[in-house]
Design an enzyme around this catalytic site. Structure first.
Site, PDB file in Angstrom:
ATOM      1  N   LYS A  51      33.279  -7.958 -25.485  1.00 38.66           N
ATOM      2  CA  LYS A  51      34.469  -8.523 -24.817  1.00 38.66           C
ATOM      3  C   LYS A  51      34.010  -9.584 -23.823  1.00 38.66           C
ATOM      4  O   LYS A  51      33.731  -9.283 -22.658  1.00 38.66           O
ATOM      5  CB  LYS A  51      35.238  -7.397 -24.116  1.00 38.66           C
ATOM      6  CG  LYS A  51      36.429  -7.871 -23.304  1.00 38.66           C
ATOM      7  CD  LYS A  51      37.343  -6.719 -22.920  1.00 38.66           C
ATOM      8  CE  LYS A  51      38.431  -7.186 -21.981  1.00 38.66           C
ATOM      9  NZ  LYS A  51      39.484  -6.190 -21.764  1.00 38.66           N
ATOM     10  N   GLU A  87      31.605  -5.538 -21.899  1.00 37.53           N
ATOM     11  CA  GLU A  87      32.338  -6.656 -21.294  1.00 37.53           C
ATOM     12  C   GLU A  87      31.548  -7.311 -20.160  1.00 37.53           C
ATOM     13  O   GLU A  87      31.637  -6.891 -19.009  1.00 37.53           O
ATOM     14  CB  GLU A  87      33.698  -6.176 -20.756  1.00 37.53           C
ATOM     15  CG  GLU A  87      34.513  -7.315 -20.125  1.00 37.53           C
ATOM     16  CD  GLU A  87      35.847  -6.870 -19.517  1.00 37.53           C
ATOM     17  OE1 GLU A  87      36.084  -5.648 -19.400  1.00 37.53           O
ATOM     18  OE2 GLU A  87      36.646  -7.739 -19.162  1.00 37.53           O
TER      19      GLU A  87
HETATM   20  C1  5MM Z   1      42.785  -4.562 -16.474  1.00 34.55           C
HETATM   21  O1  5MM Z   1      41.739  -5.279 -15.906  1.00 34.55           O
HETATM   22  C2  5MM Z   1      40.451  -4.701 -16.119  1.00 34.55           C
HETATM   23  C3  5MM Z   1      39.666  -4.556 -14.862  1.00 34.55           C
HETATM   24  O2  5MM Z   1      40.361  -3.803 -14.032  1.00 34.55           O
HETATM   25  P1  5MM Z   1      39.782  -3.451 -12.598  1.00 34.55           P
HETATM   26  O3  5MM Z   1      39.185  -4.694 -12.015  1.00 34.55           O
HETATM   27  O4  5MM Z   1      41.007  -3.051 -11.911  1.00 34.55           O
HETATM   28  O5  5MM Z   1      38.793  -2.364 -12.781  1.00 34.55           O
HETATM   29  C4  5MM Z   1      39.584  -5.641 -16.898  1.00 34.55           C
HETATM   30  O6  5MM Z   1      38.374  -5.036 -17.259  1.00 34.55           O
HETATM   31  C5  5MM Z   1      40.228  -6.124 -18.108  1.00 34.55           C
HETATM   32  O7  5MM Z   1      40.072  -5.171 -19.127  1.00 34.55           O
HETATM   33  C6  5MM Z   1      39.592  -7.411 -18.519  1.00 34.55           C
HETATM   34  O8  5MM Z   1      39.035  -8.140 -17.470  1.00 34.55           O
HETATM   35  C7  5MM Z   1      40.588  -8.248 -19.233  1.00 34.55           C
HETATM   36  O9  5MM Z   1      41.632  -8.509 -18.368  1.00 34.55           O
HETATM   37  P2  5MM Z   1      42.223  -9.980 -18.356  1.00 34.55           P
HETATM   38  O10 5MM Z   1      43.385  -9.888 -17.394  1.00 34.55           O
HETATM   39  O11 5MM Z   1      41.108 -10.838 -17.858  1.00 34.55           O
HETATM   40  O12 5MM Z   1      42.639 -10.294 -19.773  1.00 34.55           O
END
Ligand code: 5MM
Length: 340
Positions: free
Chosen positions: A219, A177
Site C-alpha cells: 500500500k 504500507e
Molecule cells: C484511516 O487512516 C489510516 C491511519 O489512521 P491513523 O493515522 O489514525 O492510525 C491510514 O493508515 C490509512 O489506512 C491510509 O493512510 C490511507 O488513508 P488515506 O486517507 O491516505 O487514503
C-alpha cells in the site's frame, strides 16, 4: 505457513473491479474527521458511522476488504451482528490495523517510527479468531531538509518486515504500507526519488525476513508533488512516474498494489488510479485502499444524523463505484456528473 491460502486471500483483495476500504482511523484521527461535521467522537457515534458504511447496499460489488480498528472489530451493528460477520455477509473480507501508531524517532527530529511489535503475535491470533484475514501496518516517511534519513528508512523497513512475517505466520495477509507523506513544497521528482529509496529499503528487508511476496499486498503513496508545491501534475505524469518507481522496486510476485490517497482530492485520486490502469501491462493488480478519498463525501453527507444515512450511503457507493471503474481502467470523469 499455508502460502496458498495467503495468496488466495491476497488475490481476492485485488479481485477484478474491487479494492479495499480503509476504515481503521485511530481515535485521534476519527476525532479529527468528526470535527468536520461538529460531531463528538464517542463510541456510539463511531459505531453508527461505521455501520452506515458497512451496510451500504451492494457495497461488496466494489469493496473486497475493509481495514478495521481495534475498537471497531469488537463492535456490532444495532441488530447485534458483530462487524466482521456483517462484512462477511456483504461478501467483504475483514482486516485489521495492527500498528499502534507512529511515534517520534529518538534523536531524529522530524522523523517517526511506527510501534506495535511487542505482543503482536498474541494480538494477531486474537484478531484471526475474530474473523480477520488480513492486517495492515503503516510507516510514515517525511520529506524535508535532509529527510528522510537512512536510519529512519531502515528502522521502519525492519518493523514492516517483522510485522509482515508475524502476520503470515499467523495466517493473515499483511498489507505493507510505507507512506511517503505529501506534506511540503517538494516537486514530484523529489517524491519519486524518496519513494524509490523507501521501497528499495523495504523489499530487501521483507525478503530477509522470509516474507512470501505472493501472500502480501503493498500500500504505497502515489508519486505526486507536495501539497504546498506550486507544481501542477497531469494525471498522466503521476501515473507514468508512479509506475516507473514501482517497476524499479516492487517484485512481480506481489499480487497487488493498493494505493493510499494521502490527502489528495477524492476525484484526483480516482483519476490517477485510472491513468495507471490505462497504461496497462503492470505485473501487479493496481487497485485502491483509500480512507479519505472513499469516505469524505459520505461523512459530510451523513453529518452524524440518522435521517441522512441513505444519502451518505449513496455518496459512499458512488465513490466506491468510481474507484472500481478506475481500478479496471474504465473511469472517465464525466461519470461523476452523470451519476450525481
Ligand atoms: C484511516 O487512516 C489510516 C491511519 O489512521 P491513523 O493515522 O489514525 O492510525 C491510514 O493508515 C490509512 O489506512 C491510509 O493512510 C490511507 O488513508 P488515506 O486517507 O491516505 O487514503
Amino acid at each position: 505457513m499455508d502460502i496458498q491460502a495467503l495468496a488466495e486471500t491476497a488475490q481476492a483483495l485485488v479481485a477484478d473491479g474491487k479494492g479495499v476500504l480503509a476504515a481503521d482511523e485511530s481515535l485521534s484521527t476519527i476525532e479529527k474527521r468528526f470535527r468536520r461535521i461538529d460531531l463528538p467522537s464517542t463510541p456510539d457515534n463511531r459505531q453508527a458511522y461505521r455501520e452506515m458504511l458497512f451496510t451500504a447496499p451492494g457495497v461488496g460489488e466494489y469493496i473486497s476488504g475493509v481495514i478495521l480498528f481495534d475498537e471497531t472489530i469488537r463492535q456490532s451493528s444495532r441488530d447485534g451482528v458483530p462487524f466482521p460477520e456483517l462484512l462477511r455477509q456483504q461478501g467483504i473480507i475483514p482486516g485489521i490495523k495492527v500498528d499502534t501508531g507512529a511515534k517520534p524517532l529518538a534523536l531524529f527530529e522530524g522523523e517517526k517510527i511506527t510501534e506495535g511489535l511487542d505482543g503482536l503475535r498474541d494480538r494477531l491470533l486474537e484478531y484471526r479468531g475474530m474473523g480477520a484475514r488480513f492486517t495492515k501496518w503503516r510507516a510514515v516517511i517525511s520529506i524535508g531538509e535532509g529527510l528522510p534519513t537512512a536510519t529512519c528508512l531502515a528502522s521502519n523497513a525492519e518493523a514492516l518486515a517483522r510485522f509482515a512475517a508475524l502476520s503470515q505466520e499467523c495466517g493473515l495477509v499483511p498489507i505493507v504500507e510505507p507512506e511517503v507523506l505529501m506534506d511540503g513544497d517538494h516537486a514530484m521528482e523529489h517524491c519519486a526519488e524518496v519513494t524509490t529509496r523507501t521501497l528499495a529499503t523495504v523489499f530487501p528487508r521483507l525478503l530477509q525476513h522470509r516474507v512470501a511476496f505472493d501472500g502480501m499486498l503493498l500500500k504505497p503513496n502515489m508519486v505526486v508533488p507536495g501539497a504546498e508545491s506550486p507544481q501542477e501534475a497531469h494525471a498522466d505524469d503521476v501515473a507514468r512516474m508512479t509506475l516507473h518507481v514501482l517497476r524499479q522496486t516492487v517484485p512481480a510476485a506481489v499480487p497487488g498494489i493498493v494505493f493510499l490517497s494521502g490527502g489528495q482530492h477524492d476525484e484526483w485520486a480516482t483519476r490517477h488510479l485510472q491513468a495507471m490502469n490505462a497504461i496497462g501491462g503492470a505485473p501487479w493488480e493496481l487497485s485502491f485502499s483509500f480512507a479519505r478519498a472513499l469516505q469524505m463525501p459520505a461523512l459530510l453527507a451523513w453529518g452524524g444524523k440518522e435521517e441522512n444515512v441513505r444519502k451518505a450511503q449513496q455518496a459512499f457507493l458512488h465513490r466506491a463505484r468510481m474507484n472500481s471503474l478506475a481500478r479496471n481502467g474504465r473511469y472517465v470523469p464525466e461519470q461523476e456528473r452523470k451519476a450525481a
